[in-house]
Design a protein around this motif. Structure first.
Motif, PDB file in Angstrom:
ATOM      1  N   MET A 144       0.900  -1.279  -0.086  1.00  0.00           N
ATOM      2  CA  MET A 144       0.036   0.080  -0.070  1.00  0.00           C
ATOM      3  C   MET A 144       0.965   1.386   0.118  1.00  0.00           C
ATOM      4  SD  MET A 144      -3.483  -0.381  -0.147  1.00  0.00           S
ATOM      5  CE  MET A 144      -3.103  -1.649  -1.154  1.00  0.00           C
ATOM      6  N   ASP A 163       2.889   2.948  -3.430  1.00  0.00           N
ATOM      7  CA  ASP A 163       2.228   3.797  -4.345  1.00  0.00           C
ATOM      8  C   ASP A 163       2.588   5.226  -3.770  1.00  0.00           C
ATOM      9  OD1 ASP A 163      -0.385   4.490  -6.446  1.00  0.00           O
ATOM     10  OD2 ASP A 163      -0.302   5.836  -4.711  1.00  0.00           O
ATOM     11  N   THR A 209       1.050   8.266  -4.091  1.00  0.00           N
ATOM     12  CA  THR A 209      -0.038   9.107  -3.476  1.00  0.00           C
ATOM     13  C   THR A 209      -0.318   8.543  -2.127  1.00  0.00           C
ATOM     14  OG1 THR A 209      -0.733   9.518  -5.844  1.00  0.00           O
ATOM     15  CG2 THR A 209      -2.255   9.668  -3.986  1.00  0.00           C
ATOM     16  N   ARG A 210      -0.457   7.090  -1.986  1.00  0.00           N
ATOM     17  CA  ARG A 210      -0.861   6.837  -0.679  1.00  0.00           C
ATOM     18  C   ARG A 210       0.245   6.844   0.250  1.00  0.00           C
ATOM     19  NH1 ARG A 210      -3.363   2.668  -3.876  1.00  0.00           N
ATOM     20  NH2 ARG A 210      -1.459   1.357  -3.837  1.00  0.00           N
ATOM     21  N   ALA A 268     -10.382  10.337  -6.498  1.00  0.00           N
ATOM     22  CA  ALA A 268      -9.004   9.758  -6.525  1.00  0.00           C
ATOM     23  C   ALA A 268      -8.579   9.600  -4.999  1.00  0.00           C
ATOM     24  CB  ALA A 268      -8.091  10.220  -7.351  1.00  0.00           C
ATOM     25  N   VAL A 269      -8.771  10.672  -4.218  1.00  0.00           N
ATOM     26  CA  VAL A 269      -8.252  10.701  -2.973  1.00  0.00           C
ATOM     27  C   VAL A 269      -9.092   9.845  -2.064  1.00  0.00           C
ATOM     28  CG1 VAL A 269      -7.973  12.293  -0.624  1.00  0.00           C
ATOM     29  CG2 VAL A 269      -7.188  13.001  -3.081  1.00  0.00           C
ATOM     30  N   GLN A 314     -10.623   7.238  -2.979  1.00  0.00           N
ATOM     31  CA  GLN A 314     -10.168   5.656  -3.362  1.00  0.00           C
ATOM     32  C   GLN A 314      -9.061   5.245  -2.758  1.00  0.00           C
ATOM     33  OE1 GLN A 314      -9.214   5.036  -7.464  1.00  0.00           O
ATOM     34  NE2 GLN A 314     -10.274   3.083  -7.622  1.00  0.00           N
ATOM     35  N   HIS A 315      -8.198   6.136  -2.683  1.00  0.00           N
ATOM     36  CA  HIS A 315      -6.904   5.869  -2.016  1.00  0.00           C
ATOM     37  C   HIS A 315      -7.054   5.573  -0.617  1.00  0.00           C
ATOM     38  CE1 HIS A 315      -3.843   6.046  -5.157  1.00  0.00           C
ATOM     39  NE2 HIS A 315      -4.541   6.978  -5.659  1.00  0.00           N
ATOM     40  N   LYS A 326      -8.775   2.365   0.176  1.00  0.00           N
ATOM     41  CA  LYS A 326      -7.708   1.189   0.127  1.00  0.00           C
ATOM     42  C   LYS A 326      -6.672   1.122   1.553  1.00  0.00           C
ATOM     43  CE  LYS A 326      -7.561   0.829  -4.925  1.00  0.00           C
ATOM     44  NZ  LYS A 326      -6.393   1.007  -5.883  1.00  0.00           N
ATOM     45  N   LEU A 327      -6.439   2.133   1.954  1.00  0.00           N
ATOM     46  CA  LEU A 327      -5.565   2.472   3.086  1.00  0.00           C
ATOM     47  C   LEU A 327      -6.484   2.046   4.368  1.00  0.00           C
ATOM     48  CD1 LEU A 327      -3.965   5.870   2.493  1.00  0.00           C
ATOM     49  CD2 LEU A 327      -2.819   3.432   2.597  1.00  0.00           C
TER      50      LEU A 327
END
Length: 91
Positions: free
Chosen positions: A4, A7, A9-10, A37-38, A40-41, A44-45
């Motif tokens: 994770m 990436d 961005t993450r 997009a933020v 979505q990240h 995932k986090l």
């Protein structure tokens, strides 16, 4: 967890969230990406257990989940810095 953080961005989001709580609007401004997009990240986090969220009225506030995660993010950033700058390794 490390996947994770691989990436960019993450990793940037986690760096910010290691310093304190942020809502999505503040994170969008900080990273300069679109809100979806933020979000979505962040999703995932959260699924990876790296981020916690708490509600304050209608706002969702995100932060890094605990000291272990904050230290992990710090170490990943330091290791990356050594790779980029060519700084010597240390113990």
């Amino acid at each position: 967890m490390l996947r994770m953080l691989a990436d960019p961005t993450r990793l940037r989001l986690m760096s910010l969230l290691s310093e304190g709580e942020y809502d999505v609007t503040a994170l969008v401004a900080a990273v300069g990406m679109a809100r979806p997009a933020v979000s979505q990240h962040l999703g995932k986090l959260r699924l990876a257990g790296l981020v916690s969220v708490r509600r304050e009225g209608r706002r969702a506030l995100y932060q890094a989940r605990g000291g272990h995660v904050r230290r992990l993010v710090t170490e990943v950033l330091h290791a990356a810095s050594h790779q980029v700058t060519g700084a010597p390794e240390h113990d």
